[in-house]
Enzyme design. Sequence first.
Site: not given
Length: 216
Positions: A37, A106
């Site tokens: 990701s 993230k």
Amino acid sequence: MLFGLIRELALVLVIALGLSLLIKTFLVQAFFIPSPSMENTLLTGDRVLVSKLTPGPFDLKRGDVVVFKDPGGWLSDSTTEPAGDVHKILSFVGLVPSNSDDHLIKRVIGLPGDVVACCDDQGRVTVNGVGIDEPYLYPGDEPSEKTFSVTVPAGHVWVLGDHRSVSQDSRYHPDINNGMVPVDDIVGRAFVNVWPLNRFTLLRNPSSTFANVPAP
């Protein structure tokens, strides 16, 4: 004499383990990257070091790459293999990276008070009405295939993965605190990729990306 040597080695080992635990608890912790990701900034299998001084003595900034505990349900479909007992012990004292099986990594896009939306006329994510150009995006990815507009509440941040097309980030959890991540759940800011050695690099904040974003 042999007993004295064994006792000295045991003392050194205890001190070393104690120092490692203190460093891991208050300063730096290593984490294993379990998914794509954050490509190409971070690849699956990379190991990063996370500074626990942010948030804390140092403030979070837009663009920081952060590790945080699952805010609740983000990893419900995770297939990460559970760590063995030996790995858990070594990870607890900070001698090996954490498996990240209950953590995510993230990039912070929105800080408390920010209005984060997508997309403007050029297809960009906007922060407080200003479109941002994101050089860290995975090649070929759109800034977002989902439209959204959120206001980040106090004590929270809004996060996105760099590989947007495969990242289950704040956009995909509107039913869980509207996709917000509590600042209290943030372990720290990832500041260096240390393994494998051929990928050793500092994870610098792309400050120019957010330079024109006004305060909320």
